[in-house]
Design a protein around this motif. Structure first.
Motif, PDB file in Angstrom:
ATOM      1  N   ASP A  26     -32.690  23.492  19.379  1.00  0.00           N
ATOM      2  CA  ASP A  26     -31.292  23.895  19.234  1.00  0.00           C
ATOM      3  C   ASP A  26     -30.349  22.855  19.839  1.00  0.00           C
ATOM      4  O   ASP A  26     -29.340  22.483  19.227  1.00  0.00           O
ATOM      5  N   TYR A  27     -30.673  22.382  21.046  1.00  0.00           N
ATOM      6  CA  TYR A  27     -29.816  21.391  21.686  1.00  0.00           C
ATOM      7  C   TYR A  27     -29.838  20.075  20.914  1.00  0.00           C
ATOM      8  O   TYR A  27     -28.802  19.415  20.751  1.00  0.00           O
ATOM      9  N   ARG A  31     -35.398  25.955  22.453  1.00  0.00           N
ATOM     10  CA  ARG A  31     -34.172  25.466  23.101  1.00  0.00           C
ATOM     11  C   ARG A  31     -33.984  23.981  22.864  1.00  0.00           C
ATOM     12  O   ARG A  31     -32.872  23.517  22.568  1.00  0.00           O
ATOM     13  N   ARG A  56     -29.405  24.685  29.896  1.00  0.00           N
ATOM     14  CA  ARG A  56     -28.556  25.700  29.259  1.00  0.00           C
ATOM     15  C   ARG A  56     -27.107  25.573  29.718  1.00  0.00           C
ATOM     16  O   ARG A  56     -26.177  25.648  28.905  1.00  0.00           O
ATOM     17  N   THR A  75     -35.573  33.653  23.574  1.00  0.00           N
ATOM     18  CA  THR A  75     -35.255  32.350  24.157  1.00  0.00           C
ATOM     19  C   THR A  75     -35.196  32.401  25.680  1.00  0.00           C
ATOM     20  O   THR A  75     -35.151  31.360  26.321  1.00  0.00           O
TER      21      THR A  75
END
Length: 312
Positions: free
Chosen positions: A55-56, A52, A21, A4
């Motif tokens: 995931d977010y 990413r 992030r 990642t």
């Protein structure tokens, strides 16, 4: 470097991803999604960026954004280094696969190897190797001529059993984990193998590594990275002499049949599934015990330790 963290190759996209992030770490997942979308506008085919974003978006409750990102990622990465198929299954967008992608598991443990012992034993209170060795000793305190440690990792189970074994062989998918095991000087042989494959392709047999060579086969905290246990237990059967012990652990899926994919992206197995696959491959259950096998997020992970015997 964890996958990642792979760069996009675009400075502005990387900067936006870094801001995303930081927002995500503060719990601002919707804002993190927006920034990742901006980054991906610049670099649409950035695999780590798509992961990413997914995931977010999942944490923001935006499955409508997570699923397309994962599908796009899977189309770019046929080996599925990032485990997109597993994540799609957790979101209900795909069937739970029988096995995780081998490349995903390999990359996971290659990245984890340097901190594996410290993280697992000291922080997560991991106790399976010692408990599994005790389960064997309590049933039969004999010495073993040859033990084969499947998914040996850094050698935690090898350390528990070494003084009772004349020859100890260790196999693992991750070369970095094998390197850590080599440093401990516990094993007479260490080699790469893929337990998700059938006996012909797994890498456990050649002209010098015969079938039916072991009087102890172990798989400590390994089978949770496999779904259906048919291939793994077939490998164990091909390794085990008549009367050999097979000692292993699974995460406990509770009542019912089969297995399930947990949010951790590990598999949990029911006792019934384990018993069925053992019987199909010529093993009888000698004893089992339910126990806490580690902590995860401050909560106990429950498992089952099995000791089985290969029938004649």
């Amino acid at each position: 470097m964890h996958p990642t963290q792979f760069s996009s190759g675009d400075v502005i996209a990387d900067r936006r991803a870094d801001y995303a992030r930081m927002l995500a770490e503060n719990g601002e997942h919707e804002a993190a999604v927006e920034l990742m979308e901006q980054a991906l506008d610049l670099v649409p085919d950035w695999p780590a960026g798509l992961l990413r974003l997914a995931d977010y978006a999942e944490k923001a409750g935006q499955a409508d954004k997570a699923v397309p990102a994962l599908r796009r990622l899977l189309s770019l990465d046929r080996e599925d280094l990032f485990g997109a198929q597993l994540k799609l299954a957790l979101l209900g967008a795909e069937e739970v696969p029988d096995q995780p992608p081998s490349r995903y598991v390999e990359a996971l443990f290659d990245d984890y190897a340097d901190r594996f012992d410290t993280a697992l034993v000291e922080r997560l209170d991991y106790t399976v190797p010692a408990k599994l060795a005790r389960l064997i000793a309590d049933h039969d305190d004999r010495r073993f001529e040859r033990a084969v440690d499947l998914g040996c990792g850094t050698g935690l189970f090898g350390a528990e059993i070494r003084d009772r074994v004349t020859r100890l062989e260790g196999f693992d998918l991750s070369v970095n984990m094998l390197a850590k095991a080599e440093e401990k000087g516990l094993y007479d042989l260490l080699a790469k193998a893929d337990l998700s494959l059938d006996p012909a392709g797994a890498g456990l047999f050649d002209d010098e590594l015969a079938e039916r060579r072991a009087d102890l086969v172990s798989a400590a905290d390994v089978l949770m990275y496999l779904g259906d246990l048919a291939n793994a237990f077939s490998l164990a059967a091909h390794l085990a002499r008549p009367g050999a012990f097979f000692a292993f652990s699974v995460e406990d899926a509770g009542e019912g049949d089969g297995y399930l994919l947990a949010p951790s992206l590990r598999y949990a197995h029911t006792e019934r599934h384990v018993r069925q696959r053992l019987a199909e491959n010529g093993f009888d259950v000698l004893t089992l015990t339910r126990t806490t096998i580690r902590m995860d997020g401050g909560k106990p992970v429950f498992g089952i330790l099995f000791l089985a015997s290969r029938t004649a």
